[in-house]
Design a protein around this motif. Structure first.
Motif, PDB file in Angstrom:
ATOM      1  N   LEU A 152       0.822  -1.215   0.000  1.00  0.00           N
ATOM      2  CA  LEU A 152       0.000   0.000   0.000  1.00  0.00           C
ATOM      3  C   LEU A 152       0.856   1.265   0.000  1.00  0.00           C
ATOM      4  N   ALA A 153       1.857   1.327   0.881  1.00  0.00           N
ATOM      5  CA  ALA A 153       2.671   2.538   0.993  1.00  0.00           C
ATOM      6  C   ALA A 153       3.444   2.798  -0.300  1.00  0.00           C
ATOM      7  N   GLY A 154       4.101   1.766  -0.832  1.00  0.00           N
ATOM      8  CA  GLY A 154       4.897   1.926  -2.048  1.00  0.00           C
ATOM      9  C   GLY A 154       4.044   2.326  -3.238  1.00  0.00           C
TER      10      GLY A 154
ATOM     11  N   SER B 253       9.493  -5.093  -6.017  1.00  0.00           N
ATOM     12  CA  SER B 253       8.748  -5.740  -4.932  1.00  0.00           C
ATOM     13  C   SER B 253       8.814  -7.253  -5.010  1.00  0.00           C
ATOM     14  N   THR B 254       9.157  -7.855  -3.885  1.00  0.00           N
ATOM     15  CA  THR B 254       9.314  -9.310  -3.894  1.00  0.00           C
ATOM     16  C   THR B 254       7.991 -10.041  -4.061  1.00  0.00           C
ATOM     17  N   GLY B 255       6.891  -9.448  -3.623  1.00  0.00           N
ATOM     18  CA  GLY B 255       5.624 -10.160  -3.852  1.00  0.00           C
ATOM     19  C   GLY B 255       4.574  -9.862  -2.826  1.00  0.00           C
ATOM     20  N   GLN B 256       4.129 -10.904  -2.131  1.00  0.00           N
ATOM     21  CA  GLN B 256       2.989 -10.791  -1.217  1.00  0.00           C
ATOM     22  C   GLN B 256       3.153  -9.633  -0.230  1.00  0.00           C
ATOM     23  N   ASN B 257       2.068  -8.932   0.046  1.00  0.00           N
ATOM     24  CA  ASN B 257       2.151  -7.842   1.024  1.00  0.00           C
ATOM     25  C   ASN B 257       0.910  -7.857   1.911  1.00  0.00           C
ATOM     26  N   ALA B 258       0.865  -6.921   2.846  1.00  0.00           N
ATOM     27  CA  ALA B 258      -0.199  -6.945   3.856  1.00  0.00           C
ATOM     28  C   ALA B 258      -1.597  -6.764   3.246  1.00  0.00           C
ATOM     29  N   LEU B 259      -1.696  -6.160   2.048  1.00  0.00           N
ATOM     30  CA  LEU B 259      -3.019  -6.006   1.431  1.00  0.00           C
ATOM     31  C   LEU B 259      -3.664  -7.368   1.158  1.00  0.00           C
TER      32      LEU B 259
ATOM     33  N   PHE C 105      -5.850  -7.942   4.006  1.00  0.00           N
ATOM     34  CA  PHE C 105      -6.503  -6.696   4.403  1.00  0.00           C
ATOM     35  C   PHE C 105      -7.970  -6.925   4.780  1.00  0.00           C
ATOM     36  N   SER C 106      -8.394  -6.290   5.893  1.00  0.00           N
ATOM     37  CA  SER C 106      -9.800  -6.393   6.308  1.00  0.00           C
ATOM     38  C   SER C 106     -10.696  -5.495   5.465  1.00  0.00           C
ATOM     39  N   GLY C 107     -10.090  -4.540   4.771  1.00  0.00           N
ATOM     40  CA  GLY C 107     -10.891  -3.569   4.017  1.00  0.00           C
ATOM     41  C   GLY C 107     -11.061  -2.262   4.778  1.00  0.00           C
ATOM     42  N   ALA C 108     -10.624  -2.226   6.047  1.00  0.00           N
ATOM     43  CA  ALA C 108     -10.742  -1.004   6.861  1.00  0.00           C
ATOM     44  C   ALA C 108      -9.359  -0.397   7.055  1.00  0.00           C
ATOM     45  N   PHE C 109      -9.246   0.907   6.842  1.00  0.00           N
ATOM     46  CA  PHE C 109      -7.962   1.607   6.916  1.00  0.00           C
ATOM     47  C   PHE C 109      -7.786   2.144   8.332  1.00  0.00           C
ATOM     48  N   GLU C 110      -7.070   1.356   9.169  1.00  0.00           N
ATOM     49  CA  GLU C 110      -6.904   1.741  10.576  1.00  0.00           C
ATOM     50  C   GLU C 110      -6.329   3.143  10.693  1.00  0.00           C
ATOM     51  N   SER C 111      -6.798   3.865  11.686  1.00  0.00           N
ATOM     52  CA  SER C 111      -6.368   5.213  12.062  1.00  0.00           C
ATOM     53  C   SER C 111      -6.778   6.293  11.047  1.00  0.00           C
TER      54      SER C 111
ATOM     55  N   GLU D 245      13.962  -8.476  -5.872  1.00  0.00           N
ATOM     56  CA  GLU D 245      14.260  -8.126  -4.481  1.00  0.00           C
ATOM     57  C   GLU D 245      15.441  -7.170  -4.412  1.00  0.00           C
ATOM     58  N   ALA D 246      15.280  -6.062  -3.705  1.00  0.00           N
ATOM     59  CA  ALA D 246      16.418  -5.157  -3.479  1.00  0.00           C
ATOM     60  C   ALA D 246      17.341  -5.825  -2.468  1.00  0.00           C
ATOM     61  N   LEU D 247      18.610  -5.940  -2.831  1.00  0.00           N
ATOM     62  CA  LEU D 247      19.545  -6.648  -1.950  1.00  0.00           C
ATOM     63  C   LEU D 247      20.376  -5.689  -1.103  1.00  0.00           C
TER      64      LEU D 247
ATOM     65  N   PHE E 213       6.562  -8.976   8.921  1.00  0.00           N
ATOM     66  CA  PHE E 213       5.698  -9.824   8.100  1.00  0.00           C
ATOM     67  C   PHE E 213       6.184  -9.887   6.647  1.00  0.00           C
ATOM     68  N   SER E 214       6.636  -8.750   6.124  1.00  0.00           N
ATOM     69  CA  SER E 214       7.080  -8.699   4.724  1.00  0.00           C
ATOM     70  C   SER E 214       8.601  -8.744   4.596  1.00  0.00           C
ATOM     71  N   LYS E 215       9.290  -8.983   5.676  1.00  0.00           N
ATOM     72  CA  LYS E 215      10.753  -9.073   5.722  1.00  0.00           C
ATOM     73  C   LYS E 215      11.454  -7.736   5.472  1.00  0.00           C
TER      74      LYS E 215
ATOM     75  N   GLY F  20       5.469   3.674   5.623  1.00  0.00           N
ATOM     76  CA  GLY F  20       4.654   2.476   5.830  1.00  0.00           C
ATOM     77  C   GLY F  20       5.030   1.723   7.088  1.00  0.00           C
ATOM     78  N   SER F  21       4.723   0.441   7.097  1.00  0.00           N
ATOM     79  CA  SER F  21       4.836  -0.304   8.350  1.00  0.00           C
ATOM     80  C   SER F  21       6.276  -0.558   8.772  1.00  0.00           C
ATOM     81  N   ILE F  22       7.256  -0.255   7.921  1.00  0.00           N
ATOM     82  CA  ILE F  22       8.649  -0.371   8.379  1.00  0.00           C
ATOM     83  C   ILE F  22       8.965   0.694   9.443  1.00  0.00           C
TER      84      ILE F  22
ATOM     85  N   GLY G 155      -1.275   1.226  11.108  1.00  0.00           N
ATOM     86  CA  GLY G 155      -1.875   0.401  10.044  1.00  0.00           C
ATOM     87  C   GLY G 155      -1.862   1.103   8.698  1.00  0.00           C
ATOM     88  N   ALA G 156      -2.971   0.957   7.983  1.00  0.00           N
ATOM     89  CA  ALA G 156      -3.048   1.518   6.636  1.00  0.00           C
ATOM     90  C   ALA G 156      -2.991   3.050   6.664  1.00  0.00           C
ATOM     91  N   GLY G 157      -3.457   3.647   7.762  1.00  0.00           N
ATOM     92  CA  GLY G 157      -3.382   5.109   7.892  1.00  0.00           C
ATOM     93  C   GLY G 157      -1.939   5.574   7.887  1.00  0.00           C
TER      94      GLY G 157
HETATM   95  C1  LIG Z   1      -1.300  -9.706   8.072  1.00  0.00           C
HETATM   96  C2  LIG Z   1      -1.551  -8.231   8.172  1.00  0.00           C
HETATM   97  C3  LIG Z   1      -2.846  -7.739   8.026  1.00  0.00           C
HETATM   98  C4  LIG Z   1      -3.094  -6.363   8.130  1.00  0.00           C
HETATM   99  N1  LIG Z   1      -4.370  -5.889   7.999  1.00  0.00           N
HETATM  100  C5  LIG Z   1      -4.604  -4.561   8.112  1.00  0.00           C
HETATM  101  C6  LIG Z   1      -5.928  -4.037   7.956  1.00  0.00           C
HETATM  102  O1  LIG Z   1      -6.881  -4.775   7.716  1.00  0.00           O
HETATM  103  N2  LIG Z   1      -6.105  -2.707   8.087  1.00  0.00           N
HETATM  104  C7  LIG Z   1      -5.054  -1.857   8.357  1.00  0.00           C
HETATM  105  O2  LIG Z   1      -5.285  -0.659   8.468  1.00  0.00           O
HETATM  106  N3  LIG Z   1      -3.809  -2.337   8.485  1.00  0.00           N
HETATM  107  C8  LIG Z   1      -3.551  -3.645   8.380  1.00  0.00           C
HETATM  108  N4  LIG Z   1      -2.272  -4.125   8.517  1.00  0.00           N
HETATM  109  C9  LIG Z   1      -1.188  -3.188   8.773  1.00  0.00           C
HETATM  110  C10 LIG Z   1      -0.414  -3.008   7.446  1.00  0.00           C
HETATM  111  O3  LIG Z   1       0.902  -3.050   7.811  1.00  0.00           O
HETATM  112  C11 LIG Z   1      -0.791  -1.763   6.647  1.00  0.00           C
HETATM  113  O4  LIG Z   1      -2.157  -1.704   6.482  1.00  0.00           O
HETATM  114  C12 LIG Z   1      -0.216  -1.610   5.240  1.00  0.00           C
HETATM  115  O5  LIG Z   1      -0.908  -2.369   4.275  1.00  0.00           O
HETATM  116  C13 LIG Z   1       1.255  -1.871   5.191  1.00  0.00           C
HETATM  117  O6  LIG Z   1       1.719  -1.472   3.936  1.00  0.00           O
HETATM  118  P1  LIG Z   1       3.237  -1.350   3.590  1.00  0.00           P
HETATM  119  O7  LIG Z   1       3.274  -0.980   2.146  1.00  0.00           O
HETATM  120  O8  LIG Z   1       3.938  -0.484   4.567  1.00  0.00           O
HETATM  121  O9  LIG Z   1       3.893  -2.812   3.807  1.00  0.00           O
HETATM  122  P2  LIG Z   1       3.577  -4.201   3.178  1.00  0.00           P
HETATM  123  O10 LIG Z   1       2.176  -4.331   2.773  1.00  0.00           O
HETATM  124  O11 LIG Z   1       4.123  -5.197   4.131  1.00  0.00           O
HETATM  125  O12 LIG Z   1       4.431  -4.234   1.814  1.00  0.00           O
HETATM  126  C14 LIG Z   1       5.804  -4.326   1.792  1.00  0.00           C
HETATM  127  C15 LIG Z   1       6.245  -4.938   0.472  1.00  0.00           C
HETATM  128  O13 LIG Z   1       7.670  -4.820   0.362  1.00  0.00           O
HETATM  129  C16 LIG Z   1       8.194  -6.024  -0.182  1.00  0.00           C
HETATM  130  N5  LIG Z   1       9.592  -6.142   0.186  1.00  0.00           N
HETATM  131  C17 LIG Z   1      10.132  -6.380   1.421  1.00  0.00           C
HETATM  132  N6  LIG Z   1      11.482  -6.398   1.336  1.00  0.00           N
HETATM  133  C18 LIG Z   1      11.788  -6.168   0.028  1.00  0.00           C
HETATM  134  C19 LIG Z   1      13.008  -6.085  -0.687  1.00  0.00           C
HETATM  135  N7  LIG Z   1      14.198  -6.239  -0.082  1.00  0.00           N
HETATM  136  N8  LIG Z   1      12.977  -5.870  -2.017  1.00  0.00           N
HETATM  137  C20 LIG Z   1      11.786  -5.693  -2.651  1.00  0.00           C
HETATM  138  N9  LIG Z   1      10.588  -5.779  -2.018  1.00  0.00           N
HETATM  139  C21 LIG Z   1      10.595  -6.003  -0.696  1.00  0.00           C
HETATM  140  C22 LIG Z   1       7.295  -7.107   0.404  1.00  0.00           C
HETATM  141  O14 LIG Z   1       7.343  -8.276  -0.355  1.00  0.00           O
HETATM  142  C23 LIG Z   1       5.932  -6.423   0.336  1.00  0.00           C
HETATM  143  O15 LIG Z   1       5.341  -6.657  -0.926  1.00  0.00           O
HETATM  144  C24 LIG Z   1      -2.009  -5.475   8.410  1.00  0.00           C
HETATM  145  C25 LIG Z   1      -0.710  -5.985   8.559  1.00  0.00           C
HETATM  146  C26 LIG Z   1      -0.496  -7.346   8.431  1.00  0.00           C
HETATM  147  C27 LIG Z   1       0.920  -7.853   8.612  1.00  0.00           C
END
Ligand SMILES: Cc1cc2nc3c(=O)[nH]c(=O)nc-3n(C[C@H](O)[C@H](O)[C@H](O)COP(=O)(O)OP(=O)(O)OC[C@H]3O[C@@H](n4cnc5c(N)ncnc54)[C@H](O)[C@@H]3O)c2cc1C
Length: 377
Positions: free
Chosen positions: A12-14, A32-38, A41-47, A239-241, A276-278, A343-345, A356-358
């Motif tokens: 979401l953040a990226g 992006s390596t792949g799977q992410n928190a979306l 996702f519950s569908g609700a944007f916390e905060s 993947e960014a190394l 969660f996303s490493k 984002g969540s980092i 969260g998503a906020g």
């Molecule tokens: C299981 C789970 C469920 C959640 N549900 C909700 C919710 O319902 N509502 C809410 O408000 N918040 C929720 N959250 C909080 C969530 O963190 C945020 O909502 C938000 O989606 C996070 O987005 P992000 O882009 O920061 O991180 P992420 O969604 O984690 O995305 C990070 C991405 O970076 C990639 N990545 C990581 N390392 C590398 C690398 N070295 N090179 C390239 N790519 C890389 C990962 O593969 C991933 O695709 C949830 C969190 C988790 C873990």
């Protein structure tokens, strides 16, 4: 390969940062390596309660509709939580007693939707519930293998046969004012939930299932599509190394697939998520950020990382990379001039940006504003 901005992480953040920069005429790439928190996702944007106007515009252009009304939302286990800004398919109610009689409809053999818990929860609120199961020949193939009976596989089938579901629910419906269905509709065709609502003569409520989350995956697909339509380069599965950094300026990153073709840019955004996303990694002694080697805020005493009570708020969930006030990542105590962490980092290190998503959205906009107003190094 030189871009204006390279973004590590396509959650979401990226994606919010990437789309905003592309809209502003900047050339970006997302690795992006792949799977992410979306995907969960519950569908609700916390905060977030109200959507900032720029978010509504960005999501509207991507085909994602948002809603907020004060009150509560119904959770998958039949409990209620405070309403938040949500995708349009999340049901929000002024109060937990939203109906009188409820028909809960599930699919035969589908165990990732908790109809009994839902009924129990709603009956506690004084609603009368009836549970019924649909058995549709189109799902026979899925039913043969339990691993195929998952939300996304069902959603693919439902995109084709949702009209049949409407007909079957109409037959089941007696005097109920509300029908609850699992959230497995509208994966590809976003008009389906609305058309189901029109076709059933009762209030139709879609309730979350076990992951993967169909509304979350749809949101990811729509944002990624919008980013690419705007000319962004999404390097899926890469993947960014590591990064090349001199005098506190990041010059390029090295990725697994591009090998020696470094990704150069004027600005970099780190949106690689939490544990969660490493985006953050841990061993028994320390917690680190692997790509830029940013400093991480965490307790030196490992026993303080978690609470023994499994369901309590865990302190490690608050850990995140250190940044200055304008979200520049800090390495060895020194801010990197052209790297922003979003984002969540960030963990809980920026309470003013929410959680969260906020947090993902607010920090993405904040970094974009910094980039758009900064002078290139
Ligand atoms: C299981 C789970 C469920 C959640 N549900 C909700 C919710 O319902 N509502 C809410 O408000 N918040 C929720 N959250 C909080 C969530 O963190 C945020 O909502 C938000 O989606 C996070 O987005 P992000 O882009 O920061 O991180 P992420 O969604 O984690 O995305 C990070 C991405 O970076 C990639 N990545 C990581 N390392 C590398 C690398 N070295 N090179 C390239 N790519 C890389 C990962 O593969 C991933 O695709 C949830 C969190 C988790 C873990």
């Amino acid at each position: 390969m030189k871009h204006d901005t390279v973004i590590v992480g396509g959650g979401l953040a990226g994606l919010v940062a990437g789309i905003s920069l592309q809209r502003a005429g900047r050339g970006t790439a997302i690795v992006s390596t792949g799977q992410n928190a979306l995907h969960f996702f519950s569908g609700a944007f916390e905060s977030l309660q109200e959507a900032p106007e720029r978010l509504t515009t960005l999501f509207d252009e991507a085909g994602i509709r948002l809603q907020y009304t004060p009150g509560v939302r119904l959770m998958p286990l039949g409990t209620f939580k405070e309403a938040m800004l949500s995708l349009e398919d999340v049901a929000l109610f002024p109060s937990p007693k939203f109906g009188r009689k409820v028909l809960i409809v599930n699919f035969m053999g589908y165990h990732d939707f908790f109809s009994s818990f839902l009924a129990e929860g709603l009956e506690k609120q004084g609603m009368h519930c009836r549970i019924r199961f649909l058995s549709l020949p189109e799902m026979d193939q899925l039913e043969k293998s339990p691993s195929e009976m998952r939300s996304v596989q069902i959603a693919r089938t439902m995109d084709r046969i949702w009209e049949k579901v409407v007909q079957e629910v109409r037959v089941l419906l007696k005097d109920e004012d509300t029908v609850i269905l699992p959230q497995v509709f509208g994966l590809q065709d976003t008009s389906v939930p609305g058309r189901i609502r029109q076709g059933i003569p009762a209030r139709v409520v879609f309730v979350g299932t076990l992951p993967p989350s169909v509304p979350g995956i749809r949101t990811q697909m729509l944002l990624k599509r919008r980013y690419e339509v705007l000319g962004g380069t999404y390097l899926m599965g890469d993947e960014a190394l590591t990064a090349h950094v001199h005098d506190s300026v990041v010059h390029s990153i090295v990725t697994k697939n591009l090998d020696r073709h470094y990704l150069e840019a004027d600005h970099f955004i780190l949106a690689s998520g939490g544990f969660f996303s490493k985006g953050l990694r841990s061993n028994p002694f320390s917690i680190s950020e692997p790509v830029f080697g940013l400093d991480v805020e965490y307790d030196e005493d490992r026993n303080a990382w978690y609470q023994k009570n499994f369901s309590a708020d865990q302190p490690y969930m608050q850990y995140g990379v250190k940044t200055d006030e304008t979200l520049h990542g800090i390495a060895g105590g020194v801010p990197l001039k052209n790297l922003y962490a979003i984002g969540s980092i960030l963990g809980g290190t920026h309470p003013e940006l929410g959680s969260g998503a906020g947090l993902a959205i607010r920090s993405a906009f904040a970094a974009v504003d910094e980039i758009l107003t900064s002078k290139t190094e």
